[in-house]
Motif scaffolding. Structure first.
Motif, PDB file in Angstrom:
ATOM      1  N   ARG A  27      14.458 -98.686 -22.166  1.00  0.00           N
ATOM      2  CA  ARG A  27      13.323 -97.866 -22.814  1.00  0.00           C
ATOM      3  C   ARG A  27      13.547 -97.367 -24.067  1.00  0.00           C
ATOM      4  O   ARG A  27      12.452 -97.054 -24.718  1.00  0.00           O
ATOM      5  N   ASP A  28      14.981 -97.468 -24.552  1.00  0.00           N
ATOM      6  CA  ASP A  28      14.947 -97.223 -25.979  1.00  0.00           C
ATOM      7  C   ASP A  28      15.326 -98.365 -26.905  1.00  0.00           C
ATOM      8  O   ASP A  28      15.769 -98.325 -27.911  1.00  0.00           O
ATOM      9  N   ARG A  29      15.104 -99.613 -26.207  1.00  0.00           N
ATOM     10  CA  ARG A  29      15.363-100.902 -27.136  1.00  0.00           C
ATOM     11  C   ARG A  29      14.179-101.693 -27.130  1.00  0.00           C
ATOM     12  O   ARG A  29      14.268-102.958 -26.942  1.00  0.00           O
ATOM     13  N   LEU A  30      13.041-101.111 -27.161  1.00  0.00           N
ATOM     14  CA  LEU A  30      11.662-101.906 -27.140  1.00  0.00           C
ATOM     15  C   LEU A  30      11.530-102.291 -28.549  1.00  0.00           C
ATOM     16  O   LEU A  30      11.648-101.476 -29.314  1.00  0.00           O
ATOM     17  N   ARG A  31      10.693-103.484 -28.751  1.00  0.00           N
ATOM     18  CA  ARG A  31      10.244-103.711 -30.177  1.00  0.00           C
ATOM     19  C   ARG A  31       8.987-103.029 -30.442  1.00  0.00           C
ATOM     20  O   ARG A  31       8.793-102.993 -31.678  1.00  0.00           O
ATOM     21  N   PHE A  32       8.178-102.685 -29.526  1.00  0.00           N
ATOM     22  CA  PHE A  32       7.132-102.099 -29.971  1.00  0.00           C
ATOM     23  C   PHE A  32       6.979-100.749 -28.962  1.00  0.00           C
ATOM     24  O   PHE A  32       7.928-100.357 -28.227  1.00  0.00           O
ATOM     25  N   VAL A  81      11.823-106.655 -25.352  1.00  0.00           N
ATOM     26  CA  VAL A  81      13.168-106.084 -25.260  1.00  0.00           C
ATOM     27  C   VAL A  81      14.099-106.595 -26.497  1.00  0.00           C
ATOM     28  O   VAL A  81      14.199-107.603 -26.646  1.00  0.00           O
ATOM     29  N   LYS A  82      14.623-105.787 -27.414  1.00  0.00           N
ATOM     30  CA  LYS A  82      15.442-106.333 -28.351  1.00  0.00           C
ATOM     31  C   LYS A  82      16.950-106.159 -28.063  1.00  0.00           C
ATOM     32  O   LYS A  82      17.558-105.134 -28.397  1.00  0.00           O
ATOM     33  N   ASP A  83      17.433-107.169 -27.458  1.00  0.00           N
ATOM     34  CA  ASP A  83      18.884-107.260 -27.363  1.00  0.00           C
ATOM     35  C   ASP A  83      19.419-108.701 -27.122  1.00  0.00           C
ATOM     36  O   ASP A  83      18.483-109.522 -26.962  1.00  0.00           O
ATOM     37  N   ASP A  84      20.496-108.801 -26.630  1.00  0.00           N
ATOM     38  CA  ASP A  84      20.997-110.121 -26.241  1.00  0.00           C
ATOM     39  C   ASP A  84      20.321-110.665 -24.991  1.00  0.00           C
ATOM     40  O   ASP A  84      20.474-109.759 -24.225  1.00  0.00           O
ATOM     41  N   GLN A  85      19.620-111.790 -25.327  1.00  0.00           N
ATOM     42  CA  GLN A  85      19.060-112.412 -24.243  1.00  0.00           C
ATOM     43  C   GLN A  85      19.549-112.526 -23.133  1.00  0.00           C
ATOM     44  O   GLN A  85      19.018-112.258 -21.731  1.00  0.00           O
ATOM     45  N   PHE A  86      20.830-112.992 -22.951  1.00  0.00           N
ATOM     46  CA  PHE A  86      21.520-113.048 -21.640  1.00  0.00           C
ATOM     47  C   PHE A  86      21.710-111.890 -20.880  1.00  0.00           C
ATOM     48  O   PHE A  86      21.652-111.561 -19.617  1.00  0.00           O
ATOM     49  N   LYS A  87      22.166-110.471 -21.702  1.00  0.00           N
ATOM     50  CA  LYS A  87      22.063-109.302 -21.160  1.00  0.00           C
ATOM     51  C   LYS A  87      20.526-108.899 -20.509  1.00  0.00           C
ATOM     52  O   LYS A  87      20.501-108.245 -19.373  1.00  0.00           O
ATOM     53  N   VAL A  88      19.789-109.290 -21.396  1.00  0.00           N
ATOM     54  CA  VAL A  88      18.221-108.785 -20.674  1.00  0.00           C
ATOM     55  C   VAL A  88      18.107-109.519 -19.303  1.00  0.00           C
ATOM     56  O   VAL A  88      17.530-108.915 -18.396  1.00  0.00           O
ATOM     57  N   LEU A  89      18.463-111.106 -19.468  1.00  0.00           N
ATOM     58  CA  LEU A  89      18.158-111.629 -18.330  1.00  0.00           C
ATOM     59  C   LEU A  89      18.955-111.350 -17.003  1.00  0.00           C
ATOM     60  O   LEU A  89      18.388-111.214 -15.876  1.00  0.00           O
ATOM     61  N   PHE A  90      20.169-110.990 -17.424  1.00  0.00           N
ATOM     62  CA  PHE A  90      21.116-110.414 -16.364  1.00  0.00           C
ATOM     63  C   PHE A  90      20.320-108.994 -15.508  1.00  0.00           C
ATOM     64  O   PHE A  90      20.351-109.017 -14.469  1.00  0.00           O
ATOM     65  N   LEU A  91      20.025-107.958 -16.429  1.00  0.00           N
ATOM     66  CA  LEU A  91      19.457-106.869 -15.649  1.00  0.00           C
ATOM     67  C   LEU A  91      18.057-107.184 -15.175  1.00  0.00           C
ATOM     68  O   LEU A  91      17.689-106.513 -14.203  1.00  0.00           O
ATOM     69  N   TYR A  92      17.349-108.014 -15.752  1.00  0.00           N
ATOM     70  CA  TYR A  92      16.084-108.410 -15.238  1.00  0.00           C
ATOM     71  C   TYR A  92      15.986-108.831 -13.972  1.00  0.00           C
ATOM     72  O   TYR A  92      15.300-108.594 -13.009  1.00  0.00           O
ATOM     73  N   LEU A  93      17.018-109.946 -13.515  1.00  0.00           N
ATOM     74  CA  LEU A  93      17.143-110.538 -12.323  1.00  0.00           C
ATOM     75  C   LEU A  93      17.819-109.424 -11.417  1.00  0.00           C
ATOM     76  O   LEU A  93      17.693-109.499 -10.201  1.00  0.00           O
TER      77      LEU A  93
END
Length: 435
Positions: A27-32, A81-93
């Motif tokens: 919620r605090d790492r959004l690009r928009f 989401v602006k962060d490391d893409q693999f971290k984003v994928l990890f939490l998304y899954l």
């Protein structure tokens, strides 16, 4: 029409909470702005739910629609989401696994207690059951997500994240392959429930192991950092010791030659050659060893750091101004404070070496009062640093800079803060360390 409406509403009501939970950790790492993210999500979900309801109305499998549009949601997620893409994928899954297993549990309960031949699990009863399970489990899961979020974001291990996402991905694949079909006769059996429950337990166990692994990675990083700090401090003290030895040798040599210089001066004076004597004095003064005995701080370790970088500043013709009002003994771990100051001065010297348009300078101030230490380092910089996710990108390698990250890590371990900014060609670093 009732079938279409029931299926579409069911799909929309059950999907929106999963989207919200997926975005919650970031919620605090959004690009928009948040509304700019949720608006397209809602519009896509409305479209998907309409297709879902139409497919069910035609006797088809609505799950195929959900699986088909999943890549669109994932692409939007990565874009937002602006962060490391693999971290984003990890939490998304992580969130995906939870919502899929939750959906399976609600389907089982409906088939078990409200069984009807040919039921399609899109009735209001199905919606209410799923929402009830969501409400009961959401507080626990949000707490788990928040805990995971903090550990995930604070662990910088690129190689680890490149493979860690495969664990929840395998769980997702198992759910889709083996329990994706919602046939009433199969769903109402305990085999279906056990499969989903065991997968849920598997998710929790695996995530607990991974989160412990993250703690281990952070502890190992902290130990590595402490070792590097000790080595850095020893290297600085060794450098200062070598400089002192060299200085002593130069002083001995100058003292040895002093008698000869006095004889030369006497000869000039006897001839009343004042101009020659002054010229000789100027030449002699330039050959005298530099005064490196200046004390920058009463604390020996901090003084060693300041002295070492004073030599580097003199070598690169950098205006070096230090005022360190600190006691002889620090109540905070000295190696950590020295490594912190060393990182700041190292970055400052490297930035000043690149300056071509103005006279480079480094200003260091340090005070110790009211139970805390304040250190500020200001220096000229020709190129402003690039920020991403609150951290400075390195100019030497891919990814984040290590120096400022190490400074912030030391400050946070003492309960303090580290702030960095750049304005009008000057980089400002301010660190607060609490006892």
């Amino acid at each position: 029409m009732n079938v279409f409406l029931s299926a579409a509403v069911n799909n929309f009501v059950l999907s929106i909470p999963s989207h919200l939970m997926a975005y919650w950790p970031f919620r605090d790492r959004l690009r928009f702005a948040l509304w700019k993210v949720l608006l397209p999500v809602c519009l896509i979900q409305i479209t998907q739910s309409a297709f879902y309801g139409y497919t069910v109305l035609q006797g088809g499998n609505g799950q195929a629609v959900a699986y088909g549009i999943a890549p669109v949601y994932m692409a939007l997620y990565f874009l937002s989401v602006k962060d490391d893409q693999f971290k984003v994928l990890f939490l998304y899954l992580f969130v995906t696994d939870y919502t899929m297993i939750l959906r399976g549990a609600s389907v089982f309960l409906e088939a078990r207690f409200f069984y009807q031949p040919g039921m399609d699990f899109t009735s209001p009863t199905s919606t209410l059951l799923n929402l009830a399970l969501l409400v009961m489990s959401a507080p626990f899961m949000l707490r788990l997500f928040s805990n995971a979020r903090e550990k995930v974001f604070s662990t910088d291990a690129p190689m680890f994240w490149r493979t860690a996402w495969l664990v929840p991905a395998c769980t997702t694949a198992i759910v889709i392959i083996f329990t994706a079909s919602f046939e009433p006769e199969k769903v109402r059996s305990f085999h279906f429930l056990f499969a989903r429950v065991l997968l849920l337990l598997c998710v929790f166990v695996v995530y607990a192991i991974l989160l412990d692994a993250l703690d281990g990675i952070r502890r190992q990083a902290a130990l590595t950092e402490q070792t590097a700090m000790q080595e850095q401090l020893l290297a600085l003290q060794r450098t200062q010791y070598e400089q002192l030895l060299q200085h002593n040798e130069e002083v001995k040599a100058a003292r040895h030659d002093l008698r000869q210089h006095l004889e030369v001066m006497r000869a000039y004076l006897e001839k009343k050659d004042t101009d020659g004597a002054l010229a000789y004095l100027d030449a002699y003064a330039k050959k005298l060893p530099a005064d490196i005995q200046r004390t920058f701080a009463r604390n020996f370790a901090l003084n060693a750091v300041c002295t070492s970088y004073a030599e580097k500043a003199r070598e690169y013709e950098i205006d070096y101004d230090v005022e360190m009002d600190v006691p002889e003994r620090l109540s905070i771990n000295e190696p950590e404070v020295c490594a912190l100051l060393g990182n700041l001065l190292k970055n400052a010297v490297e930035a000043c070496r690149e300056v071509r348009c103005s006279a480079p300078f480094i200003r260091v101030r340090g005070t110790c009062e009211d139970g805390h230490i304040v250190i500020t380092v200001d220096n000229t910089c020709e190129q402003e640093p690039v920020w991403e996710n609150g951290r400075i990108l390195s100019t030497k390698h891919e990814g984040y800079g290590i120096g400022t990250w190490a400074v912030r890590a030391v400050a946070e371990r003492t309960g303090g803060t580290a702030d960095f900014s750049c304005k009008d060609g000057v980089f400002y670093a301010s660190v607060f360390l609490y006892e």
